[in-house]
Design an enzyme around this catalytic site. Structure first.
Site, PDB file in Angstrom:
ATOM      1  N   THR A 314       0.585  -1.209  -0.217  1.00 18.95           N
ATOM      2  CA  THR A 314      -0.091  -0.295  -0.160  1.00 18.95           C
ATOM      3  C   THR A 314       0.854   1.232  -0.084  1.00 18.95           C
ATOM      4  OG1 THR A 314      -1.813   1.227   1.202  1.00 18.95           O
ATOM      5  CG2 THR A 314      -0.072   0.101   2.584  1.00 18.95           C
ATOM      6  N   HIS A 366       2.296 -11.610  14.022  1.00 21.27           N
ATOM      7  CA  HIS A 366       3.545 -12.166  14.949  1.00 21.27           C
ATOM      8  C   HIS A 366       3.365 -13.647  15.407  1.00 21.27           C
ATOM      9  CE1 HIS A 366       6.912 -11.979  17.201  1.00 21.27           C
ATOM     10  NE2 HIS A 366       6.692 -11.310  18.275  1.00 21.27           N
TER      11      HIS A 366
END
Length: 403
Positions: A314, A366
């Site tokens: 993006t 994560h």
């Protein structure tokens, strides 16, 4: 013969659409394959073409949510196409009904229930931080109902003059779906963001020298997106965990790179996918980015073109963003955020020099990507951008650019 036009399936897993705009009016004559409506799904806006020619009768209003397979209009195929403009029909004037004297509204006596909130209303008002006494109840004897609580708006403070108007508009199905996915990403992933900065001088030098010849030969500009896309492909090959997803208790890794490119379209954020970016050259990436961006801008992008993707890029820099923490595009595990380019003083070999610099950000899940891999991935992107001739062009600029 009357044909019932039903909502076709825009794609797998889509069960309903929303009538965004009718492009014709009730009673119009339509030609076969003429676009008669724009429909919003949770992934894209699509045109609905007429299946036959004839006079149309609308069976749904703009803004209605209709299930796939539901009848939205009827087309009378026996009707003949009108020649020229049909003369306007004279409307008969009807005598206006005599106005009746207004009846006095019955006065309800105040009771212990006046101004009291129902249990459901109490809960909603507590969430909004509104006192029941501040609302005029519409229930029996003035009781505050659940509907009253839902419609209640918190006080904006004591007005001091000036315009204080408000307006409401229904969110499109696409925008609502984007909102749901963003909340889902925040709630279901262990999202962290790591940052770095990139010296854009080598890219500037390459573009200044070869952009005219590149555009003359290939018909597309040599932009930043091809450098970043190919840098991401290289980094994904070095750190395959970033090109993986979680599926229940399993980790799904991909040996291909389908790169989603976030673009701002007329209906909101859209994320078309560059398929198998690992097989594309600079020309291939730039051509595909241009094609998908134009289709998104013109509202022609299809569900299939936005389905899938293993990693997202993006670019908030086109709007002036200096730094941001992009949100993961689920079920993907990573997204790279590009930002604006600012000339800043940096230390180069012990000397202070001014260079065009860009901050880059990698948001990652994560649960599947460790800190070492996330930092290593972003460093790999930085290295490729700062040394594109060696790492992205194999030390042969003209061959890489197909000049």
């Amino acid at each position: 013969m009357i044909l019932e036009m039903k909502v076709p399936s825009p794609g797998e897993s889509i069960t309903e659409v929303e009538i965004a705009t009718w492009l014709v009016q009730d009673g119009d004559y339509v030609e076969k394959d003429q676009a008669i409506a724009e429909v919003d799904s949770d992934k894209a806006t699509l045109e609905l073409p007429a299946e036959v020619s004839g006079t149309i009768t609308l069976k749904a209003e703009e803004g209605d949510a209709v299930a796939v397979g539901e009848v939205v209009c009827l087309i009378d195929t026996s009707a003949t196409k009108p020649e020229g403009d049909a003369p306007a029909k004279e409307e008969k004037k009807e005598e206006a009904p005599k106005a009746e004297a207004p009846k006095a509204a019955p006065v309800e006596e105040k009771t212990y229930a006046s101004g009291a909130a129902s249990p459901a209303a109490k809960k909603i008002l507590a969430e909004k931080g509104i006192e029941a006494s501040a609302i005029q109840g519409t229930g029996k004897a003035g009781r505050v109902t659940k509907d009253d609580a839902v419609k209640a708006v918190p006080s904006m403070g004591t007005p001091t003059g000036g315009n204080r108007g408000t307006s409401r508009s229904k969110m499109s199905m696409l925008r609502r779906k984007v909102a749901e996915r963003l909340v889902e990403a925040k709630n279901t992933t262990a999202m962290l963001t790591t940052f770095n900065e990139v010296n854009m001088t080598p890219i500037f030098q390459l573009r200044n020298e070869y952009k005219d010849a590149f555009k003359a030969k290939h018909g597309v500009g040599l932009g930043f997106m091809s450098f970043f896309t190919l840098a991401v492909v290289r980094a994904l090959e070095l750190y395959p965990a970033v090109n993986s997803m979680i599926d229940d208790k399993e980790m799904v890794s991909y040996d291909f790179c389908d790169i989603s490119i976030a673009v701002s379209g007329p209906k909101g954020l859209m994320v078309p996918v560059i398929r198998n970016a690992e097989n594309l050259s600079f020309r291939g990436v730039e051509s595909e980015v241009k094609r998908l961006a134009l289709r998104a801008r013109d509202g022609q992008i299809t569900v299939d073109e936005m389905t899938g993707g293993t990693f997202t890029i993006t670019n908030g820099g086109v709007f002036g963003s200096m730094l941001s923490t992009p949100i993961i595009n689920p079920p993907q595990s990573g997204i790279l955020g590009m930002h604006n380019i600012i000339e800043r003083p940096i230390a180069v070999n012990g000397n202070v020099e001014i260079h065009p610099m860009m901050y880059v950000a990698l948001s990652y899940d994560h649960r599947i990507i460790d800190g070492k891999e996330s930092v290593g991935f972003l460093v790999a992107v930085k290295e490729a951008i700062e040394n594109p001739v060696e790492l992205l062009m194999n030390n042969d600029i003209k061959k890489a650019l197909e000049l």
